[in-house]
Scaffold this motif. Structure first.
Motif, short mmCIF file in Angstrom:
data_model
loop_
_atom_site.label_atom_id
_atom_site.label_comp_id
_atom_site.label_asym_id
_atom_site.label_seq_id
_atom_site.Cartn_x
_atom_site.Cartn_y
_atom_site.Cartn_z
N ASP A 53 27.33 25.42 49.37
CA ASP A 53 26.65 24.84 48.22
C ASP A 53 27.09 25.48 46.91
N LEU A 54 27.48 26.75 46.96
CA LEU A 54 28.02 27.40 45.77
C LEU A 54 29.47 26.97 45.54
N PHE A 58 31.91 27.31 39.60
CA PHE A 58 31.75 28.53 40.37
C PHE A 58 33.11 29.18 40.63
N ASN A 59 33.17 30.52 40.52
CA ASN A 59 34.42 31.24 40.78
C ASN A 59 34.27 32.08 42.05
N LEU A 68 33.41 39.76 44.45
CA LEU A 68 33.25 41.07 43.82
C LEU A 68 31.78 41.39 43.60
N GLU A 69 31.01 40.36 43.24
CA GLU A 69 29.60 40.57 42.92
C GLU A 69 28.77 40.93 44.15
N ILE A 104 42.86 39.52 46.20
CA ILE A 104 42.06 38.51 46.90
C ILE A 104 42.71 37.13 46.74
N LYS A 105 43.17 36.83 45.54
CA LYS A 105 43.84 35.55 45.29
C LYS A 105 45.11 35.45 46.13
#
Length: 223
Positions: A38-39, A52-53, A59-60, A71-72
């Motif tokens: 959903d995000l 949304f990123n 990270l959060e 990560i990318k």
């Protein structure tokens, strides 16, 4: 009278969208984290700057000292591995061939970047079908803003009423409708559960209905 078609790209012509989610989930799992759909669905059909990123979110929610670029890179490598076995979505090539025989003008309006889109167009040998490829490189705002569709209409010398837009995402359909195009949605396995705004027709795939029948349906709806 319908004189042209404008296609979204990611998730519609070839399903790169569900592969991105699969790839990101794989990276999240490596860091003992979960990426809720959903995000993630907020960024489907638009840019990470507008929605949304998933990289920043990882990270959060972790206490690890992670590098966004790493990560990318991991996500892109996983995506590339999966995409090696992916082909055009069912019915796409038939639509392109039929449209060409009918003398319709064809364009692409994508929130992705030109290098990304042309790479797949060339790999699957379908670049020849399109008179214009409008991407994030050429507008200030991507979908759900209508700028990409308005640019494609200008380059194809078409009016909205003469043109059908094919979209797989809610953000894309919103952009097409805002630009005044006749909007047909063809959700993929990942976007089929999203809530879509106004559209004239919904298909499970382009194999469900011939292009001629789609045009007839749109023309009758517009009568």
């Amino acid at each position: 009278m319908i004189k042209g078609l404008i296609f979204d790209f990611d998730g519609l012509v070839i399903d790169t969208e569900s592969v991105w989610y699969e790839s990101l989930c794989h990276v999240y799992e490596k860091h003992n984290a979960e990426l809720p759909f959903d995000l993630y669905s907020q960024c489907i059909g638009t840019s990470l700057d507008r929605g949304f990123n998933p990289y920043h979110y990882l990270l959060e929610i972790t206490d690890q000292n992670l590098d966004v670029e790493e990560i990318k890179r991991q996500s892109a490598e996983q995506h590339a591995r999966i995409m090696q076995d992916r082909t055009l979505r069912p019915g796409v090539l038939s639509y392109l061939d039929t449209a060409t025989k009918m003398g319709l003008k064809l364009g692409i309006a994508s929130s992705s970047h030109l290098e990304w889109v042309t790479r797949f167009l060339n790999e699957h040998q379908i670049a020849k079908y399109f008179s214009c490829v409008c991407t994030a490189d050429f507008v200030e705002k991507v979908k759900p803003d209508p700028a990409l569709y308005l640019l494609a209409l200008e380059q194809l010398d078409l009016s909205p009423n003469e043109t059908i837009a094919f979209e797989d995402s809610a953000n894309g359909a919103k952009a097409a409708h805002a630009a005044g195009l006749h909007t047909v949605i063809v959700p993929n396995a990942m976007t089929e559960h999203l809530t879509f705004g106004p559209h004239l027709l919904r298909l499970t795939s382009m194999e469900e209905m011939s292009l001629e029948d789609v045009i007839t349906h749109v023309s009758r709806s517009n009568a």
